[in-house]
Motif scaffolding. Structure first.
Motif, PDB file in Angstrom:
ATOM      1  N   HIS A  67       0.834  -1.206   0.000  1.00  0.00           N
ATOM      2  CA  HIS A  67       0.000   0.000   0.000  1.00  0.00           C
ATOM      3  C   HIS A  67       0.871   1.259   0.000  1.00  0.00           C
ATOM      4  O   HIS A  67       2.047   1.203   0.315  1.00  0.00           O
ATOM      5  N   LEU A  91       4.243   4.714  -3.986  1.00  0.00           N
ATOM      6  CA  LEU A  91       3.203   3.749  -4.398  1.00  0.00           C
ATOM      7  C   LEU A  91       3.805   2.638  -5.249  1.00  0.00           C
ATOM      8  O   LEU A  91       4.697   2.892  -6.073  1.00  0.00           O
ATOM      9  N   TYR A 105      -1.031   0.317  -8.645  1.00  0.00           N
ATOM     10  CA  TYR A 105      -1.696   1.530  -9.131  1.00  0.00           C
ATOM     11  C   TYR A 105      -1.214   1.866 -10.540  1.00  0.00           C
ATOM     12  O   TYR A 105      -0.091   2.348 -10.700  1.00  0.00           O
ATOM     13  N   VAL A 146      -4.633   5.736 -13.027  1.00  0.00           N
ATOM     14  CA  VAL A 146      -5.216   5.955 -11.702  1.00  0.00           C
ATOM     15  C   VAL A 146      -4.435   7.047 -10.967  1.00  0.00           C
ATOM     16  O   VAL A 146      -5.010   7.931 -10.321  1.00  0.00           O
ATOM     17  N   LEU A 147      -3.132   6.998 -11.124  1.00  0.00           N
ATOM     18  CA  LEU A 147      -2.277   7.998 -10.480  1.00  0.00           C
ATOM     19  C   LEU A 147      -2.563   9.390 -11.027  1.00  0.00           C
ATOM     20  O   LEU A 147      -2.704  10.357 -10.267  1.00  0.00           O
ATOM     21  N   GLU A 159      -4.730   8.615  -0.818  1.00  0.00           N
ATOM     22  CA  GLU A 159      -4.863   7.152  -0.918  1.00  0.00           C
ATOM     23  C   GLU A 159      -6.312   6.769  -1.218  1.00  0.00           C
ATOM     24  O   GLU A 159      -6.573   5.884  -2.031  1.00  0.00           O
ATOM     25  N   LEU A 196      -7.006   7.432  -4.793  1.00  0.00           N
ATOM     26  CA  LEU A 196      -6.415   6.387  -5.636  1.00  0.00           C
ATOM     27  C   LEU A 196      -7.356   5.188  -5.740  1.00  0.00           C
ATOM     28  O   LEU A 196      -7.604   4.664  -6.827  1.00  0.00           O
ATOM     29  N   LEU A 197      -7.888   4.778  -4.585  1.00  0.00           N
ATOM     30  CA  LEU A 197      -8.801   3.622  -4.568  1.00  0.00           C
ATOM     31  C   LEU A 197     -10.077   3.929  -5.338  1.00  0.00           C
ATOM     32  O   LEU A 197     -10.567   3.095  -6.097  1.00  0.00           O
ATOM     33  N   ALA A 238      -9.324   3.867  -8.983  1.00  0.00           N
ATOM     34  CA  ALA A 238      -9.080   2.490  -9.437  1.00  0.00           C
ATOM     35  C   ALA A 238     -10.403   1.750  -9.613  1.00  0.00           C
ATOM     36  O   ALA A 238     -10.608   1.043 -10.606  1.00  0.00           O
TER      37      ALA A 238
END
Lengths: 79, 146
Positions: B3, B20, B25, B29-30, B75, B78-79, B82
């Motif tokens: 993570h 990361l 990732y 997504v980044l 974070e 990011l999720l 994604a």
């Protein structure tokens, strides 16, 4: 806020698109002089003659624009 | 470590660096997560071997707690991105179909199925039941004669 009149920023070539970096340089051309060179895995951007009267961080804003332009270009390329 | 984790955090300069795993990732997504933060932070992306590095500097003054919170938000973003990417990929066909139907409807265009629904009225293309093809001179003449 940085007051230096000359800085070099390194942008990784796998993460920043050359045209996106050039476009960002064009956007900020009134506030500084930009020279973009390849340096190994990076684009080395020499930023000179940064206008001291600008209220804000020209270099950091330039980096944000380069990133936003890259993200936009990658997205439209995919669509 | 899988993570994201905080590599560096400096409240004096309002900066922090997140690291990361590239395998977890994707770059898309980044970019999407970084884009969301552009209005409140200066973001610089970098790569260090098998990891992405995200350098964030607050546009305003940030305490250590605020910087830590910002890393948590990053974070989460990011999720979220994604997941969004996964949902779009899974429903790509449906999204395209709905979009094309909506565009066709808005444009008032004729769909091929409209022709299938229309029945054959048994008329030839030369038939003129409304007299549209009759020259006006002929119509006028008829009225005058009568």
């Amino acid at each position: 806020m940085s007051h230096a009149t000359h800085q070099t920023v390194k942008l990784h070539r796998t993460l920043y698109m050359q045209q996106a970096v050039k476009d960002a340089a064009t956007t900020f051309a009134d506030f500084a002089a930009f020279t973009i060179k390849r340096d190994g895995d990076y684009y080395a951007v020499d930023i000179k003659d940064i206008d001291p009267d600008v209220d804000g961080d020209v270099v950091a804003e330039f980096c944000n624009f380069a990133l936003a332009n890259t993200a936009g270009r990658k997205k439209s390329k995919k669509a | 470590m899988g993570h994201p984790h905080i590599e560096k955090l400096d409240p004096k300069t309002h900066t922090m660096t997140l690291s990361l795993d590239i395998g977890l990732y994707p770059a898309d997504v980044l970019y999407a997560a970084a884009y969301v933060f552009l209005d409140r932070a200066y973001v610089l992306l970098d790569r260090a071997g098998p990891r992405f590095e995200v350098h964030l500097r607050g546009k305003g003054e940030l305490t250590e707690a605020q910087l830590t919170a910002m890393s948590g938000e990053f974070e989460n973003e990011l999720l979220a991105q994604a997941l969004r990417r996964k949902v779009i990929k899974a429903n790509q066909k449906i999204i395209e179909d709905i979009t094309s139907q909506a565009i066709a409807g808005a444009a008032g265009g004729t769909l091929p199925t409209d022709f299938l629904a229309a029945g054959d009225d048994g008329m030839d293309f030369l038939d003129d039941p409304l007299g549209i093809a009759v020259p006006w001179e002929d119509k006028f003449k008829k009225k005058k004669d009568a």
